[in-house]
Design a protein around this motif. Structure first.
Motif, PDB file in Angstrom:
ATOM      1  N   ILE A  21      33.402  52.083  49.706  1.00  0.00           N
ATOM      2  CA  ILE A  21      32.582  50.896  49.505  1.00  0.00           C
ATOM      3  C   ILE A  21      31.895  51.070  48.154  1.00  0.00           C
ATOM      4  O   ILE A  21      31.112  52.001  47.965  1.00  0.00           O
ATOM      5  CB  ILE A  21      31.542  50.729  50.628  1.00  0.00           C
ATOM      6  N   MET A  22      32.227  50.188  47.235  1.00  0.00           N
ATOM      7  CA  MET A  22      31.738  50.325  45.864  1.00  0.00           C
ATOM      8  C   MET A  22      30.983  49.076  45.443  1.00  0.00           C
ATOM      9  O   MET A  22      31.374  47.964  45.792  1.00  0.00           O
ATOM     10  CB  MET A  22      32.925  50.510  44.899  1.00  0.00           C
ATOM     11  N   GLY A  23      29.936  49.256  44.664  1.00  0.00           N
ATOM     12  CA  GLY A  23      29.265  48.132  44.031  1.00  0.00           C
ATOM     13  C   GLY A  23      30.019  47.769  42.763  1.00  0.00           C
ATOM     14  O   GLY A  23      30.389  48.651  41.981  1.00  0.00           O
ATOM     15  N   ALA A  24      30.268  46.501  42.548  1.00  0.00           N
ATOM     16  CA  ALA A  24      31.005  46.064  41.359  1.00  0.00           C
ATOM     17  C   ALA A  24      30.295  46.471  40.069  1.00  0.00           C
ATOM     18  O   ALA A  24      30.937  46.667  39.038  1.00  0.00           O
ATOM     19  CB  ALA A  24      31.205  44.552  41.393  1.00  0.00           C
ATOM     20  N   MET A  43      35.297  56.787  32.748  1.00  0.00           N
ATOM     21  CA  MET A  43      34.181  57.145  33.618  1.00  0.00           C
ATOM     22  C   MET A  43      33.173  56.009  33.632  1.00  0.00           C
ATOM     23  O   MET A  43      32.879  55.411  32.605  1.00  0.00           O
ATOM     24  CB  MET A  43      33.540  58.451  33.164  1.00  0.00           C
ATOM     25  N   GLY A  44      32.674  55.700  34.802  1.00  0.00           N
ATOM     26  CA  GLY A  44      31.747  54.596  34.959  1.00  0.00           C
ATOM     27  C   GLY A  44      32.432  53.321  35.423  1.00  0.00           C
ATOM     28  O   GLY A  44      31.777  52.373  35.826  1.00  0.00           O
ATOM     29  N   GLN A  45      33.746  53.303  35.412  1.00  0.00           N
ATOM     30  CA  GLN A  45      34.510  52.176  35.945  1.00  0.00           C
ATOM     31  C   GLN A  45      34.819  52.489  37.404  1.00  0.00           C
ATOM     32  O   GLN A  45      35.966  52.605  37.819  1.00  0.00           O
ATOM     33  CB  GLN A  45      35.804  51.970  35.127  1.00  0.00           C
ATOM     34  N   ASN A  46      33.764  52.638  38.193  1.00  0.00           N
ATOM     35  CA  ASN A  46      33.882  53.244  39.513  1.00  0.00           C
ATOM     36  C   ASN A  46      34.680  52.435  40.529  1.00  0.00           C
ATOM     37  O   ASN A  46      35.405  53.006  41.339  1.00  0.00           O
ATOM     38  CB  ASN A  46      32.490  53.591  40.032  1.00  0.00           C
ATOM     39  N   ALA A  47      34.586  51.131  40.504  1.00  0.00           N
ATOM     40  CA  ALA A  47      35.377  50.327  41.442  1.00  0.00           C
ATOM     41  C   ALA A  47      36.868  50.500  41.150  1.00  0.00           C
ATOM     42  O   ALA A  47      37.671  50.670  42.071  1.00  0.00           O
ATOM     43  CB  ALA A  47      34.978  48.855  41.365  1.00  0.00           C
ATOM     44  N   GLU A  48      37.241  50.492  39.880  1.00  0.00           N
ATOM     45  CA  GLU A  48      38.651  50.671  39.516  1.00  0.00           C
ATOM     46  C   GLU A  48      39.125  52.086  39.835  1.00  0.00           C
ATOM     47  O   GLU A  48      40.259  52.284  40.282  1.00  0.00           O
ATOM     48  CB  GLU A  48      38.866  50.347  38.041  1.00  0.00           C
ATOM     49  N   LEU A  49      38.266  53.068  39.608  1.00  0.00           N
ATOM     50  CA  LEU A  49      38.637  54.444  39.934  1.00  0.00           C
ATOM     51  C   LEU A  49      38.801  54.634  41.436  1.00  0.00           C
ATOM     52  O   LEU A  49      39.698  55.356  41.885  1.00  0.00           O
ATOM     53  CB  LEU A  49      37.600  55.417  39.374  1.00  0.00           C
ATOM     54  N   LYS A  51      39.806  52.356  43.528  1.00  0.00           N
ATOM     55  CA  LYS A  51      41.092  51.731  43.869  1.00  0.00           C
ATOM     56  C   LYS A  51      42.253  52.663  43.537  1.00  0.00           C
ATOM     57  O   LYS A  51      43.208  52.775  44.321  1.00  0.00           O
ATOM     58  CB  LYS A  51      41.247  50.403  43.135  1.00  0.00           C
ATOM     59  N   ALA A  52      42.172  53.323  42.394  1.00  0.00           N
ATOM     60  CA  ALA A  52      43.242  54.254  42.004  1.00  0.00           C
ATOM     61  C   ALA A  52      43.294  55.445  42.957  1.00  0.00           C
ATOM     62  O   ALA A  52      44.383  55.902  43.325  1.00  0.00           O
ATOM     63  CB  ALA A  52      43.019  54.729  40.569  1.00  0.00           C
ATOM     64  N   LEU A  53      42.132  55.937  43.361  1.00  0.00           N
ATOM     65  CA  LEU A  53      42.074  57.056  44.293  1.00  0.00           C
ATOM     66  C   LEU A  53      42.629  56.651  45.651  1.00  0.00           C
ATOM     67  O   LEU A  53      43.448  57.365  46.249  1.00  0.00           O
ATOM     68  CB  LEU A  53      40.639  57.538  44.422  1.00  0.00           C
ATOM     69  N   ALA A  54      42.231  55.485  46.138  1.00  0.00           N
ATOM     70  CA  ALA A  54      42.710  55.006  47.439  1.00  0.00           C
ATOM     71  C   ALA A  54      44.224  54.802  47.436  1.00  0.00           C
ATOM     72  O   ALA A  54      44.886  55.026  48.451  1.00  0.00           O
ATOM     73  CB  ALA A  54      41.998  53.709  47.812  1.00  0.00           C
ATOM     74  N   ALA A  55      44.759  54.399  46.306  1.00  0.00           N
ATOM     75  CA  ALA A  55      46.206  54.176  46.215  1.00  0.00           C
ATOM     76  C   ALA A  55      47.003  55.466  46.402  1.00  0.00           C
ATOM     77  O   ALA A  55      48.180  55.420  46.767  1.00  0.00           O
ATOM     78  CB  ALA A  55      46.557  53.545  44.865  1.00  0.00           C
ATOM     79  N   LYS A  56      46.361  56.603  46.200  1.00  0.00           N
ATOM     80  CA  LYS A  56      47.028  57.893  46.370  1.00  0.00           C
ATOM     81  C   LYS A  56      46.930  58.413  47.799  1.00  0.00           C
ATOM     82  O   LYS A  56      47.520  59.433  48.123  1.00  0.00           O
ATOM     83  CB  LYS A  56      46.422  58.917  45.415  1.00  0.00           C
ATOM     84  N   MET A  57      46.182  57.714  48.629  1.00  0.00           N
ATOM     85  CA  MET A  57      45.963  58.151  50.003  1.00  0.00           C
ATOM     86  C   MET A  57      46.767  57.265  50.955  1.00  0.00           C
ATOM     87  O   MET A  57      46.905  56.065  50.713  1.00  0.00           O
ATOM     88  CB  MET A  57      44.471  58.087  50.336  1.00  0.00           C
ATOM     89  N   PRO A  58      47.289  57.826  52.040  1.00  0.00           N
ATOM     90  CA  PRO A  58      48.141  57.035  52.930  1.00  0.00           C
ATOM     91  C   PRO A  58      47.414  55.958  53.727  1.00  0.00           C
ATOM     92  O   PRO A  58      48.030  54.978  54.125  1.00  0.00           O
ATOM     93  CB  PRO A  58      48.778  58.069  53.853  1.00  0.00           C
ATOM     94  N   ALA A  60      43.914  54.386  53.045  1.00  0.00           N
ATOM     95  CA  ALA A  60      42.607  54.155  52.430  1.00  0.00           C
ATOM     96  C   ALA A  60      42.506  52.722  51.923  1.00  0.00           C
ATOM     97  O   ALA A  60      43.502  52.121  51.523  1.00  0.00           O
ATOM     98  CB  ALA A  60      42.382  55.133  51.280  1.00  0.00           C
ATOM     99  N   ASN A  61      41.303  52.208  51.978  1.00  0.00           N
ATOM    100  CA  ASN A  61      41.017  50.869  51.476  1.00  0.00           C
ATOM    101  C   ASN A  61      39.752  50.914  50.644  1.00  0.00           C
ATOM    102  O   ASN A  61      38.939  51.823  50.779  1.00  0.00           O
ATOM    103  CB  ASN A  61      40.822  49.885  52.636  1.00  0.00           C
ATOM    104  N   VAL A  62      39.576  49.896  49.820  1.00  0.00           N
ATOM    105  CA  VAL A  62      38.395  49.786  48.971  1.00  0.00           C
ATOM    106  C   VAL A  62      37.790  48.405  49.173  1.00  0.00           C
ATOM    107  O   VAL A  62      38.498  47.400  49.122  1.00  0.00           O
ATOM    108  CB  VAL A  62      38.750  49.969  47.481  1.00  0.00           C
ATOM    109  N   GLU A  63      36.496  48.368  49.413  1.00  0.00           N
ATOM    110  CA  GLU A  63      35.744  47.117  49.445  1.00  0.00           C
ATOM    111  C   GLU A  63      34.776  47.165  48.270  1.00  0.00           C
ATOM    112  O   GLU A  63      34.000  48.106  48.146  1.00  0.00           O
ATOM    113  CB  GLU A  63      34.968  46.966  50.757  1.00  0.00           C
ATOM    114  N   VAL A  64      34.849  46.162  47.410  1.00  0.00           N
ATOM    115  CA  VAL A  64      33.957  46.084  46.261  1.00  0.00           C
ATOM    116  C   VAL A  64      32.949  44.978  46.534  1.00  0.00           C
ATOM    117  O   VAL A  64      33.321  43.832  46.778  1.00  0.00           O
ATOM    118  CB  VAL A  64      34.742  45.817  44.964  1.00  0.00           C
ATOM    119  N   ILE A  65      31.678  45.337  46.499  1.00  0.00           N
ATOM    120  CA  ILE A  65      30.598  44.405  46.770  1.00  0.00           C
ATOM    121  C   ILE A  65      30.143  43.792  45.441  1.00  0.00           C
ATOM    122  O   ILE A  65      29.679  44.507  44.553  1.00  0.00           O
ATOM    123  CB  ILE A  65      29.403  45.112  47.450  1.00  0.00           C
TER     124      ILE A  65
END
Length: 77
Positions: A21-24, A43-49, A51-58, A60-65
């Motif tokens: 869960i990331m703040g935009a 660094m500091g582009q945390n929502a995009e990072l 998403k990239a991390l979740a894409a490597k996991m079987p 995982a999801n990302v919610e950006v607030i």
């Protein structure tokens, strides 16, 4: 800083369902000064990072607030 650590290669092994869960507007980047030069611009582009991390996991999801920055959670005793 996780990208400097050996555990980054184990991220795909995390099989438990994971939700990031990331703040935009979260642009916090602790350790930027110690990071490899090539990583510093991202660094500091945390929502995009996240998403990239979740894409490597079987599983995982990302919610950006929208309109939210960094969130800190603590458990009261």
């Amino acid at each position: 800083m996780i990208y400097r650590e050996p555990v980054v290669h184990e991220i795909p092994l995390i099989t438990q369902p994971t939700l990031f869960i990331m703040g935009a507007d979260d642009h916090n980047a602790p350790g930027r000064a110690n990071a490899p030069e090539a990583l510093r611009p991202r660094m500091g582009q945390n929502a995009e990072l996240a998403k990239a991390l979740a894409a490597k996991m079987p599983d995982a999801n990302v919610e950006v607030i929208p309109n939210a920055g960094i969130w800190c959670f603590s458990k009261n005793p």
